[in-house]
Scaffold this motif. Structure first.
Motif, PDB file in Angstrom:
ATOM      1  N   UNK A   1       9.229  15.183   3.092  1.00 48.99           N
ATOM      2  CA  UNK A   1       7.934  15.675   3.680  1.00 48.99           C
ATOM      3  C   UNK A   1       7.134  14.475   3.262  1.00 48.99           C
ATOM      4  N   UNK A   2       6.930  14.172   1.952  1.00 49.36           N
ATOM      5  CA  UNK A   2       5.888  13.133   1.505  1.00 49.36           C
ATOM      6  C   UNK A   2       6.010  11.917   2.211  1.00 49.36           C
ATOM      7  N   UNK A   3       7.457  11.557   2.280  1.00 46.80           N
ATOM      8  CA  UNK A   3       7.638  10.203   3.210  1.00 46.80           C
ATOM      9  C   UNK A   3       7.177  10.332   4.314  1.00 46.80           C
ATOM     10  N   UNK A   4       7.497  11.442   5.251  1.00 41.74           N
ATOM     11  CA  UNK A   4       7.125  11.548   6.496  1.00 41.74           C
ATOM     12  C   UNK A   4       5.402  11.521   6.605  1.00 41.74           C
ATOM     13  N   UNK A   5       4.719  12.205   5.820  1.00 40.30           N
ATOM     14  CA  UNK A   5       3.495  12.229   5.820  1.00 40.30           C
ATOM     15  C   UNK A   5       2.689  10.840   5.730  1.00 40.30           C
TER      16      UNK A   5
ATOM     17  N   UNK B   1      -6.110  -4.588   8.311  1.00 37.20           N
ATOM     18  CA  UNK B   1      -7.187  -4.155   7.741  1.00 37.20           C
ATOM     19  C   UNK B   1      -6.816  -2.648   7.001  1.00 37.20           C
ATOM     20  N   UNK B   2      -5.952  -2.128   7.479  1.00 37.28           N
ATOM     21  CA  UNK B   2      -5.329  -0.818   6.941  1.00 37.28           C
ATOM     22  C   UNK B   2      -4.749  -0.998   5.478  1.00 37.28           C
ATOM     23  N   UNK B   3      -5.311  -0.224   4.527  1.00 34.98           N
ATOM     24  CA  UNK B   3      -5.120  -0.283   3.038  1.00 34.98           C
ATOM     25  C   UNK B   3      -4.298   0.695   2.623  1.00 34.98           C
ATOM     26  N   UNK B   4      -3.264   0.601   1.408  1.00 34.11           N
ATOM     27  CA  UNK B   4      -2.586   1.577   1.078  1.00 34.11           C
ATOM     28  C   UNK B   4      -3.243   2.711   0.423  1.00 34.11           C
ATOM     29  N   UNK B   5      -4.534   2.382   0.086  1.00 32.39           N
ATOM     30  CA  UNK B   5      -5.406   3.756  -0.606  1.00 32.39           C
ATOM     31  C   UNK B   5      -5.840   4.546   0.582  1.00 32.39           C
ATOM     32  N   UNK B   6      -5.883   4.019   1.786  1.00 30.29           N
ATOM     33  CA  UNK B   6      -6.343   4.867   2.812  1.00 30.29           C
ATOM     34  C   UNK B   6      -5.225   5.518   3.391  1.00 30.29           C
ATOM     35  N   UNK B   7      -3.859   4.885   3.493  1.00 28.40           N
ATOM     36  CA  UNK B   7      -2.703   5.631   3.884  1.00 28.40           C
ATOM     37  C   UNK B   7      -2.377   6.678   2.935  1.00 28.40           C
TER      38      UNK B   7
ATOM     39  N   UNK C   1      -2.280  10.790   3.754  1.00 25.89           N
ATOM     40  CA  UNK C   1      -1.251  11.889   3.605  1.00 25.89           C
ATOM     41  C   UNK C   1      -1.480  12.692   2.545  1.00 25.89           C
ATOM     42  N   UNK C   2      -2.514  12.647   1.773  1.00 25.34           N
ATOM     43  CA  UNK C   2      -2.670  13.670   0.770  1.00 25.34           C
ATOM     44  C   UNK C   2      -1.731  13.531  -0.236  1.00 25.34           C
ATOM     45  N   UNK C   3      -1.595  12.246  -0.803  1.00 21.01           N
ATOM     46  CA  UNK C   3      -0.807  12.149  -1.761  1.00 21.01           C
ATOM     47  C   UNK C   3      -1.591  10.967  -2.713  1.00 21.01           C
ATOM     48  N   UNK C   4      -0.893  10.815  -3.896  1.00 22.84           N
ATOM     49  CA  UNK C   4      -1.535   9.700  -4.867  1.00 22.84           C
ATOM     50  C   UNK C   4      -0.966   8.419  -4.500  1.00 22.84           C
ATOM     51  N   UNK C   5      -1.621   7.196  -5.213  1.00 30.20           N
ATOM     52  CA  UNK C   5      -1.357   6.085  -4.529  1.00 30.20           C
ATOM     53  C   UNK C   5       0.184   5.758  -5.461  1.00 30.20           C
ATOM     54  N   UNK C   6       0.439   6.419  -6.712  1.00 22.96           N
ATOM     55  CA  UNK C   6       1.614   6.353  -7.146  1.00 22.96           C
ATOM     56  C   UNK C   6       2.914   7.000  -6.478  1.00 22.96           C
TER      57      UNK C   6
ATOM     58  N   UNK D   1       7.670   5.742  -2.841  1.00 18.74           N
ATOM     59  CA  UNK D   1       8.485   5.602  -1.537  1.00 18.74           C
ATOM     60  C   UNK D   1       8.710   4.118  -1.120  1.00 18.74           C
ATOM     61  N   UNK D   2       7.325   3.313  -1.295  1.00 18.33           N
ATOM     62  CA  UNK D   2       7.431   1.960  -0.683  1.00 18.33           C
ATOM     63  C   UNK D   2       6.821   1.120  -1.521  1.00 18.33           C
ATOM     64  N   UNK D   3       7.382   0.114  -1.447  1.00 23.25           N
ATOM     65  CA  UNK D   3       7.020  -1.012  -2.551  1.00 23.25           C
ATOM     66  C   UNK D   3       5.638  -1.712  -2.032  1.00 23.25           C
ATOM     67  N   UNK D   4       5.362  -1.988  -0.800  1.00 22.58           N
ATOM     68  CA  UNK D   4       4.122  -2.673  -0.490  1.00 22.58           C
ATOM     69  C   UNK D   4       4.037  -2.256   0.639  1.00 22.58           C
ATOM     70  N   UNK D   5       2.722  -2.587   1.567  1.00 23.32           N
ATOM     71  CA  UNK D   5       2.318  -2.446   2.926  1.00 23.32           C
ATOM     72  C   UNK D   5       3.234  -2.758   3.980  1.00 23.32           C
ATOM     73  N   UNK D   6       4.072  -3.912   3.600  1.00 25.57           N
ATOM     74  CA  UNK D   6       5.054  -4.388   4.737  1.00 25.57           C
ATOM     75  C   UNK D   6       6.131  -3.384   4.677  1.00 25.57           C
TER      76      UNK D   6
END
Length: 235
Positions: free
Chosen positions: A9-13, A29-35, A39-44, A49-54
C-alpha cells in the motif's frame, strides 16, 4: 493488515503521489519530499522503497506500461474484425489516460525519456497499430488502393496528437474526440462491406473504467530501484 500488505500500500501510494507531482510540476521540479508528503509517509519510508527519484519515475513508467499492455492485449487475437479492434483499443487507451494519473505520467515520462528509458511505449503502440492493420489487410478489410503504411502513419499521428493535447485538457481523449476521428478515417480506409458494420464509438463497454494501478498486484513485481530494470512490451 500484514507488514507485507502495508508495504504494498505504501509503495502504491508513493507511485500515485509521484505521478501527480510529475504531471503537475514535471520530473525535474518534483521533489522527493513532496512525493513522500503527498503519500502521507516519511522520507525514510520513501527511500526504503526507492533509492532515488529516477527509481520512483521508473516505477511510475512500469505501472503505466503494464496497464497499457493489458489494453493492447485485448485487441490481439480472435476472429473479430481487426479494424474494429483497432478502434476499440484507441478508446480503451483513451479511457486509461483520462482515468489514471499514473498512466498519464508514465507515458509522458517515457516519451520525454526523463529517466533514460529502457522501453519505448510509443514504439510499442506503433507495433500494436501496425499489427492490427496488417491483419486487416490480410482479411480484406482495407479499401482498395489503401496502403497500410500510410494508414499506420495517419493513425499514429492522430492518436499521438490527441495524447499530447490531452495534457492540458483531458477532454481531447474523450470518447467523442476519438469517435469523431474514426468517423473521418474509417470511410477512407475500410472496404465498403466492412465499413457499414464498424462502430466508430467502439464496440466494447464504455461505462466502466478499466482496471489500472489501483490493484495491488499491478505493481507487485515492479522495479525496486535502478538495478532492477525490467522492460514491458505491449504484446
Amino acid at each position: 493488515m500484514t507488514k507485507q500488505d502495508r508495504a504494498v500500500r505504501t509503495r502504491l501510494a508513493l507511485i500515485r503521489s509521484a505521478a501527480e507531482h510529475f504531471e503537475s510540476r514535471g520530473y525535474v521540479r518534483a521533489s522527493l519530499a513532496e512525493i513522500s508528503a503527498g503519500a502521507g509517509v516519511s522520507s525514510g519510508a520513501l527511500h526504503f522503497h526507492f533509492v532515488n527519484k529516477a527509481a520512483v519515475a521508473e516505477a511510475v513508467e512500469h505501472v503505466a506500461a503494464r496497464a497499457l499492455r493489458r489494453a493492447a492485449s485485448r485487441s490481439r487475437g480472435g476472429d473479430g474484425c481487426a479494424l474494429q479492434r483497432l478502434v476499440d483499443v484507441t478508446h480503451h487507451v483513451g479511457r486509461l489516460l483520462r482515468a489514471d494519473v499514473v498512466v498519464r505520467a508514465g507515458l509522458r515520462l517515457n516519451a520525454e525519456a526523463a529517466t533514460g528509458r529502457v522501453r519505448d511505449l510509443r514504439r510499442e503502440w506503433r507495433e500494436c497499430v501496425q499489427e492490427l492493420l496488417a491483419e486487416a489487410e490480410r482479411k480484406g478489410e482495407l479499401a482498395a488502393g489503401v496502403p497500410p503504411h500510410r494508414t499506420i502513419a495517419v493513425v499514429l499521428a492522430a492518436t499521438t496528437g490527441l495524447e499530447v493535447l490531452s495534457r492540458d485538457d483531458h477532454g481531447w481523449l474523450g470518447r467523442h474526440s476519438l469517435t469523431d476521428l474514426w468517423h473521418l478515417l474509417l470511410p477512407c480506409v475500410a472496404a465498403p462491406h466492412v465499413a457499414v458494420a464498424l462502430d466508430p464509438a467502439g464496440s466494447g463497454p464504455h461505462l466502466v473504467e478499466p482496471d489500472t494501478d489501483a490493484d495491488a498486484d499491478a505493481d507487485a513485481d515492479a522495479p525496486q530501484g535502478d538495478t532492477d530494470r525490467a522492460g514491458l512490451a505491449l504484446r
